[in-house]
Design an enzyme around this catalytic site. Structure first.
Site, PDB file in Angstrom:
ATOM      1  N   LYS A 107       0.858  -1.187   0.000  1.00  0.00           N
ATOM      2  CA  LYS A 107       0.000   0.000   0.000  1.00  0.00           C
ATOM      3  C   LYS A 107       0.891   1.233   0.000  1.00  0.00           C
ATOM      4  O   LYS A 107       1.637   1.476   0.956  1.00  0.00           O
ATOM      5  CB  LYS A 107      -0.913   0.011   1.231  1.00  0.00           C
ATOM      6  N   ALA A 194      -9.772   5.067   4.333  1.00  0.00           N
ATOM      7  CA  ALA A 194      -9.753   6.240   5.226  1.00  0.00           C
ATOM      8  C   ALA A 194     -11.096   6.953   5.291  1.00  0.00           C
ATOM      9  O   ALA A 194     -11.771   7.132   4.288  1.00  0.00           O
ATOM     10  CB  ALA A 194      -8.681   7.241   4.833  1.00  0.00           C
TER      11      ALA A 194
END
Lengths: 266, 67
Positions: A107, A194
């Protein structure tokens, strides 16, 4: 049409297949034991980890996160959290690959500001180009800008991970329209990363057509993280099924009651 | 010799030291980690082949919880 539960609906990323569409971060927990319990409850298969200096004062038998999350049960997703330049991010992920014996699914996130933690998309694009050339499968954290998302896909990123809202904010999905455009244009998985605060946020992301949801704080900072992990598992599954089922059209009113109009008692 | 390890200076009696020996001295044998010397990754295959010298900057990293 088959029920979704009877068909294979795995999440495919860079040729790897995963039975869960919920990706879990391992930060902010009180203990590795709690981390493990949460992940078990969530049934997640992909877990993010951060790369940091080892504690040099440790005792030989001090447990490590990876011992609680064995590689034969989970796919690690080393991240570049805390990196503010492409140089730092690339260095971090090369070390991660060495640490994890050649594991190349990562990531990438390059931040632009320590207060908001908003991504720096220019540095992100620069890092992605180099990492992909270097053989990494890059899942990339980015803003919800559809043009940037498309550029990241064109570079060769294997999953696009736009924010729903700022990291750790729990504000939910602030711009579903942008997410819809990103999903509509993408040919690789789109995973909201997020900003999810509670179960309904994850469901809405999946109903929009996201391929998965990545979260950390929403579970870790819940009063009962294990119960929230259970809620998130159901929320992601529920949103996915609703997306696949295809929702009815919205109307201001329908003049079409669900019960028959004929045969009313008069 | 003095070596910078994860931002702190550590002194060794020897004039040079193999990564393998360093890992033993730091109680990290058997742990999962990766090492960098002066910005270059030292692959696990070469732990017994190269030396860490005076003034080298060493980073030793592992995986921790993160989102």
């Amino acid at each position: 049409m088959d029920k979704i539960l009877d068909t294979n609906d795995d999440l495919i990323i860079a040729g790897r297949s995963f039975t869960s569409r919920l990706l879990i971060g391992t930060g902010k927990y009180n203990s590795f034991k709690e981390t493990r319990s949460v992940i078990d409850e969530s049934q997640s298969k992909i877990v993010t980890v951060a790369i940091r200096r080892v504690n040099l004062g440790q005792t030989p038998d001090e447990p490590s996160l990876l011992e609680f999350l064995p590689a034969d049960e989970f796919t690690y997703l080393p991240n570049t959290a805390g990196c503010y330049s492409s140089t730092e991010a690339i260095r971090t992920l090369r070390l991660a690959r060495e640490l994890l014996d050649g594991h190349n699914l990562v990531k990438l996130e390059v931040l632009g500001d320590p207060e908001t933690l908003y991504p720096n998309v220019v540095e992100t694009i620069n890092a992605a180009k180099i990492l992909i050339k270097d053989g990494f499968d890059v899942m990339v954290y980015t803003s919800d800008d559809p043009i940037i998302a498309k550029q990241l896909e064109d570079i060769g990123c294997c999953a696009i991970m736009p924010l729903a809202s700022l990291i750790g904010s729990g504000m939910g999905i602030l711009n579903p329209w942008n997410l819809e455009i990103i999903i509509d244009k993408a040919n690789v998985p789109v995973i909201v990363d997020a900003g999810v605060g509670t179960a309904s946020d994850a469901t809405i992301a999946m109903e929009l057509g996201c391929d998965g949801v990545l979260m950390n704080t929403a579970i870790a900072l819940a009063d009962n993280p294990i119960l929230m992990a259970s809620a998130m598992r159901k929320a992601v599954e529920s949103g996915r099924e609703a997306f696949l089922a295809g929702r009815m059209d919205k109307k201001l009113y329908s003049a079409s009651p669900s019960s028959p109009i004929k045969g009313l008692i008069k | 010799m003095k070596v910078h390890i994860n931002g702190s200076i550590k002194e060794f009696k020897a004039k040079k030291i193999k990564p393998e020996e360093l890992i033993i001295q730091l109680n990290l044998k058997g742990k999962r980690f990766a090492i960098e010397r002066n910005g270059e990754i030292i692959s696990k295959n070469s732990f017994d082949e190269i030396y860490i010298n005076d003034g080298d900057k060493i980073e030793i990293i592992g995986a921790v919880g993160g989102g």
